[in-house]
Every structure is written in C-alpha cells, then in structure tokens.
Scaffold this motif. Structure first.
Motif, short mmCIF file in Angstrom:
data_model
loop_
_atom_site.label_atom_id
_atom_site.label_comp_id
_atom_site.label_asym_id
_atom_site.label_seq_id
_atom_site.Cartn_x
_atom_site.Cartn_y
_atom_site.Cartn_z
N MET A 1 37.52 32.33 46.64
CA MET A 1 38.59 33.23 46.97
C MET A 1 37.95 34.51 47.52
O MET A 1 37.05 35.06 46.91
N ASP A 2 38.37 34.88 48.66
CA ASP A 2 37.80 36.07 49.26
C ASP A 2 38.65 37.29 48.91
O ASP A 2 39.68 37.20 48.24
N GLN A 3 38.25 38.40 49.40
CA GLN A 3 38.92 39.66 49.06
C GLN A 3 40.35 39.71 49.56
O GLN A 3 41.22 40.28 48.93
N GLY A 4 40.63 39.13 50.65
CA GLY A 4 41.99 39.11 51.19
C GLY A 4 42.93 38.34 50.29
O GLY A 4 44.06 38.77 50.02
N ASP A 5 42.46 37.16 49.83
CA ASP A 5 43.29 36.37 48.92
C ASP A 5 43.51 37.13 47.61
O ASP A 5 44.62 37.12 47.03
N ALA A 6 42.49 37.75 47.11
CA ALA A 6 42.58 38.50 45.85
C ALA A 6 43.57 39.64 46.00
O ALA A 6 44.36 39.93 45.09
N VAL A 8 46.12 39.74 48.05
CA VAL A 8 47.48 39.16 48.12
C VAL A 8 47.94 38.80 46.72
O VAL A 8 49.08 39.08 46.34
N TRP A 9 47.06 38.15 45.95
CA TRP A 9 47.42 37.80 44.57
C TRP A 9 47.69 39.05 43.74
O TRP A 9 48.66 39.09 42.94
#
Length: 183
Positions: A1-6, A8-9
């Motif tokens: 999981m990259d920073q963008g996904d984190a 968003v979560w």
C-alpha cells in the motif's frame, strides 16, 4: 500500500468517524433537549399548581372569615335566646355555600394533608350551619325546649376554630414548600 492509498483510507476512516461522531452528538443533544423541555414543563406545572393552591387557600380563608362572622352573630342570638328572623339564616346559608365550595375546590389540587384539613374544615362549617338551622327551627315552636339544639350549636361553634387552625397549619406548610411532582 503506497502513500496515496493510505491517505484515501485515512480520509475514509476520518469521514466515517466524523459522521458517527455527529450522529452520536446529535442523539445526545436531542436527548438533553427533550429532558430540558420536560424539566421546564415540570417547573411550569409546579408553578401553576402553587399559584392555584394559593388562590384556593385564599378563597377558603376569605369565605371562612365571612362565615365565622355570621356564626359569631348566631352565637349571640343563641345565647340571648332571641330569634332574629330569616335574614340571619339567609346569611348562614349564603356563607356556608361559599365556604363549602371553596373548601372543595382544594380537593383536586392536593396534597393529601391539605385536602384532609380542608375536608375537616368543610365538615365543621357544615355542622355549625346545620346546628344553627336546627336551633332556628326549634325556636319557631315556642312550646319546644331548645336546650339540645343550643348545646349542639355551642359544640359545633366551638369546633370551628380548631378545624380552621389545623387548616391554616397545613396552608403554611404547603405554601412554604415548593409544589412537588406527585403532590
């Protein structure tokens, strides 16, 4: 999981937490407002009840004073053995009716000790009025002895002040304390 996904979560979790917090806060605020409105209604009812009791007690006191003045006149007539005619009996009847109505007006307002004192006063007023009527009727028959009627009147007349004093004790107690729910 990259920073963008984190991110968003994290934003999603924060949004859910914010919505949940708002819902819980709204629910608690709603409950607090309902409790406040209910409590305000109770306070307003207690205020109304206290005012109604004050009015009713004042009516009893005023009507009793008028009735007792008539009874003092009756006592003077009885003790002299002199009949004063229908005018006195009309005054007895008029003041009795007003006093009886005033006493009974307290019944739905409570509390029970005040109601009982009011009923006791009502009975004493009724006994005095009835005994005076019996004395008056006996006086209309010159050959009839009025000793029993005179004694009955004196006893009823003597019972007025104790009943009134008990009533006034209850009035003082009830009107000095706030009206409580369930009184």
């Amino acid at each position: 999981m990259d920073q963008g996904d984190a991110a968003v979560w994290a934003a999603g979790i924060a949004a859910v937490a914010a919505v949940s917090g708002a819902a819980v806060g709204g629910l608690l605020t709603s409950r607090a407002l309902r409790r406040q409105v209910r409590d305000q209604g109770d306070v307003e009812h207690q205020h109304w009840l206290r005012q109604e009791r004050q009015k009713a007690c004042t009516a009893v006191i005023d009507s009793y004073e008028a009735f007792s003045r008539v009874m003092v006149d009756c006592a003077a007539v009885v003790r002299r053995g002199a009949h004063r005619g229908a005018d006195l009996m009309n005054r007895v009847q008029e003041t009795y009716v007003v006093s009886a109505n005033a006493c009974m007006h307290l019944v739905p307002l409570g509390p029970e000790p005040l109601v009982e004192a009011s009923k006791r006063l009502h009975r004493a007023i009724g006994a005095a009025a009835r005994s005076m009527a019996a004395w008056d009727e006996a006086h209309r028959e010159p050959s009839r002895s009025r000793e029993r009627e005179t004694a009955d009147f004196e006893a009823a007349f003597a019972g007025l002040n104790p009943a009134y004093n008990r009533f006034m004790d209850q009035v003082g107690h009830v009107l000095q304390t706030p009206a409580l729910r369930g009184d």
